[in-house]
Scaffold this motif. Structure first.
Motif, PDB file in Angstrom:
ATOM      1  N   GLY A  67      63.500  61.799  66.070  1.00  0.00           N
ATOM      2  CA  GLY A  67      64.387  61.276  67.108  1.00  0.00           C
ATOM      3  C   GLY A  67      63.783  61.415  68.491  1.00  0.00           C
ATOM      4  N   LYS A  68      63.115  62.540  68.738  1.00  0.00           N
ATOM      5  CA  LYS A  68      62.456  62.746  70.030  1.00  0.00           C
ATOM      6  C   LYS A  68      61.370  61.708  70.254  1.00  0.00           C
ATOM      7  CE  LYS A  68      58.967  65.357  70.762  1.00  0.00           C
ATOM      8  NZ  LYS A  68      57.972  66.449  70.839  1.00  0.00           N
ATOM      9  N   LEU A  69      60.627  61.387  69.189  1.00  0.00           N
ATOM     10  CA  LEU A  69      59.552  60.395  69.313  1.00  0.00           C
ATOM     11  C   LEU A  69      60.117  58.994  69.527  1.00  0.00           C
ATOM     12  CD1 LEU A  69      57.237  61.767  66.501  1.00  0.00           C
ATOM     13  CD2 LEU A  69      56.588  61.515  68.892  1.00  0.00           C
ATOM     14  N   VAL A  70      61.185  58.658  68.821  1.00  0.00           N
ATOM     15  CA  VAL A  70      61.787  57.334  68.976  1.00  0.00           C
ATOM     16  C   VAL A  70      62.277  57.127  70.406  1.00  0.00           C
ATOM     17  CG1 VAL A  70      63.753  55.899  68.314  1.00  0.00           C
ATOM     18  CG2 VAL A  70      62.404  57.053  66.548  1.00  0.00           C
ATOM     19  N   LEU A  71      62.875  58.159  70.973  1.00  0.00           N
ATOM     20  CA  LEU A  71      63.439  58.045  72.322  1.00  0.00           C
ATOM     21  C   LEU A  71      62.409  58.252  73.427  1.00  0.00           C
ATOM     22  CD1 LEU A  71      66.801  59.975  71.798  1.00  0.00           C
ATOM     23  CD2 LEU A  71      66.479  57.500  71.965  1.00  0.00           C
ATOM     24  N   GLY A  72      61.385  59.080  73.157  1.00  0.00           N
ATOM     25  CA  GLY A  72      60.509  59.497  74.244  1.00  0.00           C
ATOM     26  C   GLY A  72      59.105  58.947  74.244  1.00  0.00           C
ATOM     27  N   SER A  73      58.626  58.394  73.137  1.00  0.00           N
ATOM     28  CA  SER A  73      57.252  57.925  73.101  1.00  0.00           C
ATOM     29  C   SER A  73      57.086  56.660  73.940  1.00  0.00           C
ATOM     30  CB  SER A  73      56.818  57.638  71.660  1.00  0.00           C
ATOM     31  OG  SER A  73      55.515  57.090  71.643  1.00  0.00           O
ATOM     32  N   ARG A  74      55.995  56.596  74.675  1.00  0.00           N
ATOM     33  CA  ARG A  74      55.671  55.399  75.438  1.00  0.00           C
ATOM     34  C   ARG A  74      54.774  54.448  74.653  1.00  0.00           C
ATOM     35  NH1 ARG A  74      54.282  57.912  81.465  1.00  0.00           N
ATOM     36  NH2 ARG A  74      56.323  58.892  81.815  1.00  0.00           N
ATOM     37  N   ASN A  75      54.424  54.869  73.446  1.00  0.00           N
ATOM     38  CA  ASN A  75      53.513  54.090  72.614  1.00  0.00           C
ATOM     39  C   ASN A  75      54.347  53.325  71.579  1.00  0.00           C
ATOM     40  OD1 ASN A  75      51.764  53.401  70.363  1.00  0.00           O
ATOM     41  ND2 ASN A  75      50.208  54.681  71.331  1.00  0.00           N
ATOM     42  N   GLN A  76      54.337  52.007  71.665  1.00  0.00           N
ATOM     43  CA  GLN A  76      55.161  51.200  70.781  1.00  0.00           C
ATOM     44  C   GLN A  76      54.818  51.426  69.314  1.00  0.00           C
ATOM     45  OE1 GLN A  76      54.906  46.995  71.474  1.00  0.00           O
ATOM     46  NE2 GLN A  76      56.480  46.472  69.977  1.00  0.00           N
ATOM     47  N   ARG A  77      53.524  51.564  69.029  1.00  0.00           N
ATOM     48  CA  ARG A  77      53.096  51.780  67.648  1.00  0.00           C
ATOM     49  C   ARG A  77      53.672  53.078  67.097  1.00  0.00           C
ATOM     50  NH1 ARG A  77      48.340  51.913  68.691  1.00  0.00           N
ATOM     51  NH2 ARG A  77      47.717  54.083  68.428  1.00  0.00           N
ATOM     52  N   ARG A  78      53.610  54.156  67.887  1.00  0.00           N
ATOM     53  CA  ARG A  78      54.135  55.432  67.415  1.00  0.00           C
ATOM     54  C   ARG A  78      55.660  55.385  67.281  1.00  0.00           C
ATOM     55  NH1 ARG A  78      49.768  56.854  64.994  1.00  0.00           N
ATOM     56  NH2 ARG A  78      48.030  57.428  66.351  1.00  0.00           N
ATOM     57  N   ARG A  79      56.336  54.674  68.183  1.00  0.00           N
ATOM     58  CA  ARG A  79      57.798  54.540  68.046  1.00  0.00           C
ATOM     59  C   ARG A  79      58.145  53.819  66.754  1.00  0.00           C
ATOM     60  NH1 ARG A  79      57.670  52.943  73.434  1.00  0.00           N
ATOM     61  NH2 ARG A  79      58.170  50.786  72.848  1.00  0.00           N
ATOM     62  N   GLN A  80      57.378  52.768  66.438  1.00  0.00           N
ATOM     63  CA  GLN A  80      57.632  52.042  65.194  1.00  0.00           C
ATOM     64  C   GLN A  80      57.417  52.936  63.976  1.00  0.00           C
ATOM     65  OE1 GLN A  80      54.955  48.725  65.547  1.00  0.00           O
ATOM     66  NE2 GLN A  80      56.441  47.434  66.620  1.00  0.00           N
ATOM     67  N   GLN A  81      56.382  53.739  64.017  1.00  0.00           N
ATOM     68  CA  GLN A  81      56.119  54.656  62.910  1.00  0.00           C
ATOM     69  C   GLN A  81      57.266  55.656  62.758  1.00  0.00           C
ATOM     70  OE1 GLN A  81      52.327  56.223  64.048  1.00  0.00           O
ATOM     71  NE2 GLN A  81      51.174  54.542  63.150  1.00  0.00           N
ATOM     72  N   ALA A  82      57.738  56.198  63.877  1.00  0.00           N
ATOM     73  CA  ALA A  82      58.839  57.163  63.831  1.00  0.00           C
ATOM     74  C   ALA A  82      60.114  56.500  63.321  1.00  0.00           C
ATOM     75  CB  ALA A  82      59.058  57.769  65.209  1.00  0.00           C
ATOM     76  N   GLU A  83      60.378  55.274  63.760  1.00  0.00           N
ATOM     77  CA  GLU A  83      61.570  54.553  63.293  1.00  0.00           C
ATOM     78  C   GLU A  83      61.475  54.281  61.799  1.00  0.00           C
ATOM     79  OE1 GLU A  83      61.395  51.189  65.820  1.00  0.00           O
ATOM     80  OE2 GLU A  83      62.392  52.186  67.524  1.00  0.00           O
ATOM     81  N   TRP A  84      60.275  53.899  61.351  1.00  0.00           N
ATOM     82  CA  TRP A  84      60.077  53.671  59.916  1.00  0.00           C
ATOM     83  C   TRP A  84      60.339  54.947  59.126  1.00  0.00           C
ATOM     84  CZ3 TRP A  84      56.293  56.138  56.956  1.00  0.00           C
ATOM     85  CH2 TRP A  84      56.168  55.699  55.646  1.00  0.00           C
ATOM     86  N   ALA A  85      59.814  56.056  59.618  1.00  0.00           N
ATOM     87  CA  ALA A  85      59.989  57.326  58.912  1.00  0.00           C
ATOM     88  C   ALA A  85      61.456  57.729  58.876  1.00  0.00           C
ATOM     89  CB  ALA A  85      59.170  58.415  59.592  1.00  0.00           C
ATOM     90  N   MET A  86      62.181  57.503  59.975  1.00  0.00           N
ATOM     91  CA  MET A  86      63.611  57.835  59.995  1.00  0.00           C
ATOM     92  C   MET A  86      64.377  56.954  59.025  1.00  0.00           C
ATOM     93  SD  MET A  86      64.561  58.636  63.989  1.00  0.00           S
ATOM     94  CE  MET A  86      66.173  59.289  63.524  1.00  0.00           C
ATOM     95  N   MET A  87      64.025  55.689  58.959  1.00  0.00           N
ATOM     96  CA  MET A  87      64.701  54.777  58.049  1.00  0.00           C
ATOM     97  C   MET A  87      64.491  55.199  56.595  1.00  0.00           C
ATOM     98  SD  MET A  87      64.113  52.063  55.802  1.00  0.00           S
ATOM     99  CE  MET A  87      62.483  51.498  56.262  1.00  0.00           C
ATOM    100  N   VAL A  88      63.241  55.521  56.249  1.00  0.00           N
ATOM    101  CA  VAL A  88      62.938  55.964  54.888  1.00  0.00           C
ATOM    102  C   VAL A  88      63.698  57.242  54.569  1.00  0.00           C
ATOM    103  CG1 VAL A  88      61.113  56.825  53.373  1.00  0.00           C
ATOM    104  CG2 VAL A  88      60.716  54.812  54.789  1.00  0.00           C
ATOM    105  N   HIS A  89      63.738  58.155  55.542  1.00  0.00           N
ATOM    106  CA  HIS A  89      64.437  59.427  55.347  1.00  0.00           C
ATOM    107  C   HIS A  89      65.916  59.187  55.061  1.00  0.00           C
ATOM    108  CE1 HIS A  89      65.903  63.468  55.940  1.00  0.00           C
ATOM    109  NE2 HIS A  89      66.637  63.076  56.954  1.00  0.00           N
TER     110      HIS A  89
END
Length: 290
Positions: A198-220
């Motif tokens: 959640g911290k990465l989704v809200l705080g990352s400035r890197n679109q690629r990393r936000r997408q990865q974090a969102e994907w991981a949250m969705m899978v979880h």
């Protein structure tokens, strides 16, 4: 599989790493313990470089162990160098040792050696040390595919080191954090995993990393529910097929996280903390197999 060591790096032994030393002399030194104890540190470094160039990374590591643990101190006692040079040479020997062990496929020992260098209060080349630690930690995490608590141990220690030493790019740090989040999920620590993602989704400035974090949250969320709708399954397959091409090492950590779905009661390792820069509270002899 081992990788060749980059000889373009600069450090206390960089000139001798390029110096010519007959391989036969280096091999003789490797088998002569008494001879090693009489050698100046620079000669040990040159011999290690010759062995490394010939592909004998374990032999090079053996000489670098000797250099780091005894050779630099002998040089000080015998007045070949002064105290102002000793710290830099110990640091360089530790990092070279870690790279040789990594090239030999001895990832746990490499991780331990580089982590020890990062814990030195007078660390000079912070970025290089932390990048090496991050690289080996991610490789070691892949090796611990079926042991998520060990994945957590190595990734958390690398992030502890970055927290204190500072030197990684934000992208590299977030790569470690995403892999740690997936490993935490695999170790049954779902709440910690969710908070980190959640911290990465809200705080990352890197679109690629936000997408990865969102994907991981969705899978979880899909895995924890135990009931996957057709739409969720389709979305998950789409995300899996279209993950960013440089998502690097999410495969191993993600696999272990999915394998542990529904096992929230499993016990992972505790928070490692940073007792005075001794990241991870390591038992050095056991970690090195001594």
């Amino acid at each position: 599989e081992g990788r060749s060591v980059d000889r373009s790096r600069r450090g206390a032994f960089s000139e001798l790493a390029q110096a010519a030393l007959p391989l036969s002399d280096a091999q003789l030194l490797l088998t002569n313990a008494a001879g090693r104890r009489r050698c100046p540190g620079m000669q040990l470094a040159a011999a290690a470089a010759a062995l490394s160039k010939a592909g004998d990374h374990l032999g090079a590591a053996d000489l670098l162990f000797e250099l780091r643990d005894f050779g630099v101190e002998r040089d000080v006692l015998e007045r070949r160098i002064d105290f102002s040079e000793a710290a830099g040479r110990c640091e360089e020997a530790s990092l070279l040792l870690g790279q040789e062990l990594q090239s030999a496929g001895q990832l746990r020992a490499a991780w331990t050696a580089i982590l020890a260098a990062c814990a030195e209060p007078q660390l000079q080349d912070r970025r290089r040390a932390l990048e090496l630690l991050a690289d080996v930690s991610l490789q070691l995490s892949d090796r611990y595919l079926n042991e998520p608590s060990k994945q957590v141990e190595v990734l958390e220690a690398a992030l502890d080191a970055e927290l204190v030493v500072k030197g990684l790019s934000s992208d590299r740090r977030e790569e470690l954090e995403i892999n740690l989040a997936l490993s935490l999920q695999g170790a049954g620590r779902s709440e910690e995993s969710s908070r980190l993602l959640g911290k990465l989704v809200l705080g990352s400035r890197n679109q690629r990393r936000r997408q990865q974090a969102e994907w991981a949250m969705m899978v979880h969320k899909v895995d924890v529910s135990g009931e996957v709708s057709e739409s969720a399954r389709a979305l998950r397959e789409l995300m899996e097929a279209n993950r960013p091409p440089d998502s690097l090492r999410l495969g191993a950590a993600g696999a272990s996280a999915r394998a542990a779905s529904g096992s929230a009661g499993r016990q992972g390792v505790g928070g490692l903390g940073i007792p005075g820069l001794q990241f991870g509270g390591l038992d050095w002899p056991a970690a090195l197999g001594i």
